[in-house]
Scaffold this active site. Structure first.
Site, PDB file in Angstrom:
ATOM      1  N   PRO A   1       0.781  -1.213   0.000  1.00 26.42           N
ATOM      2  CA  PRO A   1       0.000   0.000   0.000  1.00 26.42           C
ATOM      3  C   PRO A   1       0.820   1.274   0.000  1.00 26.42           C
ATOM      4  O   PRO A   1       1.367   1.668   1.014  1.00 26.42           O
ATOM      5  CB  PRO A   1      -0.779  -0.103   1.299  1.00 26.42           C
ATOM      6  N   GLU A   2       0.878   1.902  -1.131  1.00 25.84           N
ATOM      7  CA  GLU A   2       1.307   3.294  -1.169  1.00 25.84           C
ATOM      8  C   GLU A   2       0.032   4.104  -1.354  1.00 25.84           C
ATOM      9  O   GLU A   2      -1.054   3.552  -1.302  1.00 25.84           O
ATOM     10  CB  GLU A   2       2.319   3.517  -2.301  1.00 25.84           C
TER      11      GLU A   2
END
Length: 291
Positions: free
Chosen positions: A2-3
């Site tokens: 998750p960015e």
DNA sequence: AAGCGAACCTGGCTGC
DNA sequence: TGCAGCCAGGTTCGCT
């Protein structure tokens, strides 16, 4: 996983099911994730209605009807899935519903008064949740955090001022959440590729002596916007375990210019992409296109 | 004081 | 098939 684009994709997937709903039951399967859960975490949530599900940096922020905010971070492997009252279902963000042996990593379960249940699974437990009262900006997690890259706060002028005089390589400068909030290892590599900048260059190349933005800085800001917007449009990136419900691998991985493409030809010039390690993390770049 | 490496924790893949 | 070694989206801590 998750960015910023992945977290935004999760937010968009969860929001229709969570906004307006109240917690009827909260189950913690262990006492901590990366950090211990706050005191009386479950008790404080039950009965609260979620007024909005927002995102700040890589955090999901559930605004509650008592003024508190439930902040949730996915760490490296955190994922949310939902189930509807009548059986298993998947959120529009397209995440695999974990079953079988992965169930031992289901750490938090939320039951909502609209019949939806939300499950948080996180194998490595780098994720965490906490409850914040009052001013977010004064909470340790958020004070000093950098600008939102998709807001109008990220300008060449801002970035140049922050970069002026810095010897640190562009790679670590851009990963620093106190400068820009939300970039991670993938999109830093991608943005630098688009901007034609080598990750090893010192951050100071973004600023002139009078701390004004250079042409490189202008290119970089534009590249960051394009890379993030494309990724969000594509529904978040996808590394192996970011597969969709139908088993199809994620969509955006095909369009990575350099990330994970060591030895493969540059899409622009054909030269082999190189991998180096900076601050213990992989950087990928084209030795010809990025100077 | 900035900047780096190590640490946190687990799983998946590669190669012997 | 087994096992060791390496790698992974993030963040924080402590040592130069």
């Amino acid at each position: 996983m998750p960015e910023l684009p992945e977290v935004e994709t999760v937010r968009r997937g969860l929001a229709p099911f969570m906004e307006g709903a109240a917690f009827t039951r909260v189950e913690l399967r262990r006492a901590n994730l990366r950090f211990p859960f706050p005191e009386r975490f479950a008790e404080r949530l039950v009965g609260r209605r979620i007024e909005a599900l927002d995102r700040r940096a890589k955090y999901l922020m559930a605004r509650l009807d008592d003024g508190a905010t439930l902040a949730m971070h996915l760490g490296m492997t955190g994922r949310f899935t939902i189930e509807l009252a009548g059986g298993a279902a998947n959120i529009p963000g397209d995440f695999v519903y974990q079953t079988g042996r992965n169930a031992i990593h289901d750490h938090v379960l939320f039951a909502l008064d609209n019949g939806v249940s939300v499950r948080f699974n996180d194998a490595r437990r780098f994720g965490y949740m906490t409850l914040i009262d009052g001013m977010l900006e004064r909470h340790p997690l958020f004070e000093g955090i950098g600008v939102e890259p998709l807001s109008n706060e990220l300008t060449p002028e801002y970035l140049a001022k922050r970069a002026a005089g810095k010897i640190a390589p562009l790679k670590s400068f851009l990963l620093d959440q106190r400068v820009i909030a939300g970039l991670g290892n993938i999109y830093v590599s991608e943005a630098l590729f688009r901007a034609g900048l080598r990750p090893t260059r010192p951050a100071a190349v973004l600023a002139t002596k009078s701390r004004a933005p250079t042409a490189a800085c202008e290119r970089l800001v534009a590249a960051i916007l394009v890379v993030l917007e494309e990724a969000i449009l594509a529904g978040g990136s996808s590394l192996r375990d970011f597969a969709g419900v139908n088993g199809a691998p994620g969509y955006f991985q095909h369009t990575f210019g350099v990330y994970g493409r060591t030895g493969e030809p540059c899409l622009q010039c054909g030269v082999a992409i190189e991998r180096i390690v900076q601050s213990g993390r992989s950087s990928f770049f084209c030795p010809r296109c990025q100077r």
